[in-house]
Motif scaffolding. Structure first.
Motif, PDB file in Angstrom:
ATOM      1  N   LEU A 152      11.072  51.936 -39.575  1.00 14.54           N
ATOM      2  CA  LEU A 152      11.644  50.766 -40.638  1.00 14.54           C
ATOM      3  C   LEU A 152      10.886  49.554 -39.826  1.00 14.54           C
ATOM      4  O   LEU A 152      10.612  49.286 -38.613  1.00 14.54           O
ATOM      5  N   ILE A 153       9.600  49.189 -40.485  1.00 19.47           N
ATOM      6  CA  ILE A 153       8.229  47.439 -40.246  1.00 19.47           C
ATOM      7  C   ILE A 153       9.338  46.249 -41.090  1.00 19.47           C
ATOM      8  O   ILE A 153       9.342  46.413 -42.707  1.00 19.47           O
ATOM      9  N   GLY A 154       9.557  46.234 -40.465  1.00 23.59           N
ATOM     10  CA  GLY A 154      10.113  44.280 -41.288  1.00 23.59           C
ATOM     11  C   GLY A 154       8.390  44.086 -41.954  1.00 23.59           C
ATOM     12  O   GLY A 154       7.179  44.219 -42.878  1.00 23.59           O
ATOM     13  N   SER A 155       9.194  43.506 -43.000  1.00 23.98           N
ATOM     14  CA  SER A 155       8.355  42.645 -44.480  1.00 23.98           C
ATOM     15  C   SER A 155       8.968  41.759 -44.895  1.00 23.98           C
ATOM     16  O   SER A 155      11.035  41.365 -45.385  1.00 23.98           O
ATOM     17  N   ASP A 156       7.888  40.659 -46.156  1.00 24.54           N
ATOM     18  CA  ASP A 156       8.789  39.336 -46.709  1.00 24.54           C
ATOM     19  C   ASP A 156       9.627  40.982 -48.266  1.00 24.54           C
ATOM     20  O   ASP A 156       9.277  41.052 -49.399  1.00 24.54           O
ATOM     21  N   ILE A 157      10.814  40.509 -48.185  1.00 29.19           N
ATOM     22  CA  ILE A 157      11.435  40.543 -49.567  1.00 29.19           C
ATOM     23  C   ILE A 157      11.978  39.477 -50.408  1.00 29.19           C
ATOM     24  O   ILE A 157      12.529  37.993 -49.817  1.00 29.19           O
ATOM     25  N   TYR A 158      12.147  40.166 -51.561  1.00 27.88           N
ATOM     26  CA  TYR A 158      12.655  39.230 -52.374  1.00 27.88           C
ATOM     27  C   TYR A 158      13.221  39.376 -53.544  1.00 27.88           C
ATOM     28  O   TYR A 158      13.227  40.616 -53.866  1.00 27.88           O
ATOM     29  N   PHE A 159      14.509  39.309 -53.992  1.00 27.29           N
ATOM     30  CA  PHE A 159      15.664  40.268 -54.502  1.00 27.29           C
ATOM     31  C   PHE A 159      15.877  39.409 -55.670  1.00 27.29           C
ATOM     32  O   PHE A 159      15.977  37.776 -55.588  1.00 27.29           O
ATOM     33  N   GLU A 160      15.235  39.780 -56.710  1.00 25.74           N
ATOM     34  CA  GLU A 160      14.663  39.203 -58.411  1.00 25.74           C
ATOM     35  C   GLU A 160      16.320  38.808 -58.600  1.00 25.74           C
ATOM     36  O   GLU A 160      16.388  37.982 -59.727  1.00 25.74           O
ATOM     37  N   ARG A 161      17.527  39.557 -58.252  1.00 27.39           N
ATOM     38  CA  ARG A 161      19.079  38.615 -57.978  1.00 27.39           C
ATOM     39  C   ARG A 161      19.883  38.495 -57.517  1.00 27.39           C
ATOM     40  O   ARG A 161      19.173  39.542 -56.270  1.00 27.39           O
ATOM     41  N   VAL A 162      20.315  38.046 -57.024  1.00 24.84           N
ATOM     42  CA  VAL A 162      21.389  38.003 -55.749  1.00 24.84           C
ATOM     43  C   VAL A 162      22.537  39.268 -55.628  1.00 24.84           C
ATOM     44  O   VAL A 162      22.895  39.328 -56.714  1.00 24.84           O
ATOM     45  N   THR A 163      22.027  39.732 -54.414  1.00 20.77           N
ATOM     46  CA  THR A 163      23.265  41.019 -54.614  1.00 20.77           C
ATOM     47  C   THR A 163      23.732  40.868 -53.549  1.00 20.77           C
ATOM     48  O   THR A 163      22.796  40.531 -52.592  1.00 20.77           O
ATOM     49  N   VAL A 164      25.385  40.758 -53.562  1.00 18.44           N
ATOM     50  CA  VAL A 164      25.718  40.829 -52.215  1.00 18.44           C
ATOM     51  C   VAL A 164      25.531  42.133 -51.114  1.00 18.44           C
ATOM     52  O   VAL A 164      25.088  42.126 -50.041  1.00 18.44           O
ATOM     53  N   THR A 165      26.289  43.511 -51.693  1.00 15.20           N
ATOM     54  CA  THR A 165      25.658  44.691 -50.884  1.00 15.20           C
ATOM     55  C   THR A 165      24.236  44.691 -50.040  1.00 15.20           C
ATOM     56  O   THR A 165      24.067  45.447 -49.495  1.00 15.20           O
ATOM     57  N   ALA A 166      23.106  44.359 -51.474  1.00 17.76           N
ATOM     58  CA  ALA A 166      22.141  44.713 -51.152  1.00 17.76           C
ATOM     59  C   ALA A 166      21.291  43.772 -49.608  1.00 17.76           C
ATOM     60  O   ALA A 166      20.401  44.311 -49.122  1.00 17.76           O
ATOM     61  N   THR A 167      21.683  42.610 -49.812  1.00 20.41           N
ATOM     62  CA  THR A 167      21.144  41.356 -48.829  1.00 20.41           C
ATOM     63  C   THR A 167      22.046  42.391 -47.556  1.00 20.41           C
ATOM     64  O   THR A 167      21.471  42.605 -46.463  1.00 20.41           O
ATOM     65  N   GLU A 168      23.089  42.691 -47.349  1.00 18.60           N
ATOM     66  CA  GLU A 168      23.706  43.462 -46.389  1.00 18.60           C
ATOM     67  C   GLU A 168      23.235  44.469 -45.766  1.00 18.60           C
ATOM     68  O   GLU A 168      23.256  44.266 -44.834  1.00 18.60           O
TER      69      GLU A 168
END
Ligand code: EPZ
Length: 419
Positions: A152-168
């Protein structure tokens, strides 16, 4: 199967201790996959979702010891089966949280697609898209998610909608990734902060905890930890509503009022006296009928969707008209037809339920459909005149520890009986 039988109309009085947070315990248990040694988790609640999570971890090769009612010793450091099987995942959607840690630690994973549930289709597209941005290869076929990575390689992530378990999931993937990951538009629920604090104690480097932008600097490995889970703000709020809907007065100990502002303000608006002392919250309704209030659910720190059904039951007997708008899930209204059977005057208009308070509900035979809908039926039964029977209480046991014992200790007339 079991059902609950409630004879309503009794104001609740007394004090109870809140349990540890379900939605904090679950991600932290999955985070045990990331550690090269065992973790000890204290203040964990006795819930069926916790047992399901332990069964799932065990099916992958983890060991655990129940050290006491609320203390778990879990060693997931040497998994020998990287498959999260359908039969376990279908009972608990949060099983999707194995994905991030398994990719981070083992570079591959096969996880059953979690089905939808009563409150909505519950897609996981945002989880998968973000993991691909961290250099994971994802394929979905035959009802399973096949994921693998050569690192896995670090990256800039943007969630188009706020999501609890996806953030986790992304936080748990990024802690062992190469380089830095930034999560933009991260969910800010307190349970995510609890997960991050635990990961940092395990050796992770996470900053921006609790904010919209979380930064994770990948590290080589994470070690075991001893950690105490935060209190369950939704369980606490549910009991406060139980006191409000019955005109009673209770104190909930082991609470963290700092993460409950949106709910506490609404309880003051309905006419409750709220007193906060260190780690306890007291609500006194002084026998008054609640005033109707308008609510719109939203992502934290707005009013939590997990309290929408409970406040709908409260509005059903409140003085006046009100509306409750559900902005998070497309179908979190399964409690409405059951409350109507108890005499509630509720009309669903799109994602808003319009309530006209009635003086009192009448007991009826009702059916639980999902965790928080079941809680709202219990609250309605406590307030209603006569007998309420609630079927399929296994939904309740997912998120409320020994609910009938706690309510009985507050003076409720409630029994769990076999079907
Ligand atoms: C978490 O669910 C909680 N569960 C839920 O608690 C809670 O209701 C919810 O967050 C909202 O606060 C756990 O923490 C285990 P989301 P989660 O992803 O993460 C859509 C309870 O009662 N979405 O924040 O599954 C989704 O459909 C449970 O304890 C996508 O479209 O919720 C929803 O409409 C119920 N694609 C919205 O985002 C995705 O990939 C928010 O969902 C993910 C989500």
């Amino acid at each position: 199967m079991y059902k609950l039988v409630i004879h309503g109309g009794k104001p609740l009085h007394g004090s109870i201790k809140s349990a540890g947070s379900k939605n904090s315990s679950l991600p932290i248990l999955f985070a045990s996959i990331l550690a090269d040694g065992p973790i000890t988790l204290n203040n964990t609640p006795q819930l069926s979702d916790i047992s399901t999570t332990l069964r799932l971890l065990m099916s992958m090769g983890a060991d655990f010891i129940l050290e006491s009612d609320s203390s778990l010793f879990v060693d997931s450091s040497k998994l020998d089966n990287l498959v999260a099987d359908y039969n376990l995942v279908k009972t608990m959607r949060a099983s999707i949280l194995v994905l991030g840690p398994m990719l981070a630690r083992y570079g591959k994973s096969k996880v059953s697609l979690p089905g939808g549930c009563a409150i909505g289709t519950r897609p996981v597209d945002l989880h998968l898209k973000a993991l691909e941005e961290l250099n994971a290869k994802i394929e979905v076929k035959n009802g399973y998610i096949y994921a693998q990575t050569d690192g896995l390689i670090g990256s800039d992530i943007y969630f188009e909608r706020v999501t609890v378990t996806a953030t986790e999931n992304i936080i748990m993937a990024a802690v062992l990734a190469k380089g830095i990951t930034t999560i933009n538009n991260a969910a800010q629920e307190p349970e995510i902060s609890d997960l991050c604090n635990c990961l940092n104690k395990m050796g992770a480097k996470i900053s921006g905890i609790g904010s919209l932008i979380i930064t994770i600097e990948g590290v080589e490995k994470l070690h075991g930890v001893q950690y105490s889970v935060c209190s369950d703000r939704i369980e606490i709020a549910t009991y406060l509503v139980a006191a409000a809907i019955t005109g009673g007065s209770i104190t909930v100990k082991n609470a963290n009022p700092q993460v409950m502002h949106s709910v506490l303000r609404k309880l003051v608006e309905i006419g409750a006296d709220i007193k906060i002392e260190n780690e306890s919250i007291s609500l006194d309704m002084k026998g008054r009928r609640p005033k109707a209030i308008n609510i719109k659910t939203g992502t934290y720190p707005n009013f939590p969707t997990d309290m929408q059904a409970q406040f709908t039951a409260l509005n059903a007997i409140a003085e006046g008209r009100s509306s409750i708008t559900e902005n998070i899930f497309e179908n979190r209204f399964m409690h409405i037809p059951e409350l109507i059977r108890m005499g509630a005057d509720l009309v669903l208009e799109g994602n808003t339920v319009v309530c006209k308070g009635v003086k009192s509900l009448t007991g009826a035979h009702v059916m639980a459909t999902d965790l928080r809908a079941s809680a709202s039926l219990v609250l309605a039964g406590l307030a209603a005149t006569g007998k309420t029977v609630i079927e399929r209480v296994y939904h309740l046991d997912r998120g409320y520890e020994t609910i009938e014992e706690k309510l009985k200790s507050l003076g409720a007339d409630i029994e769990r009986v076999q079907d």
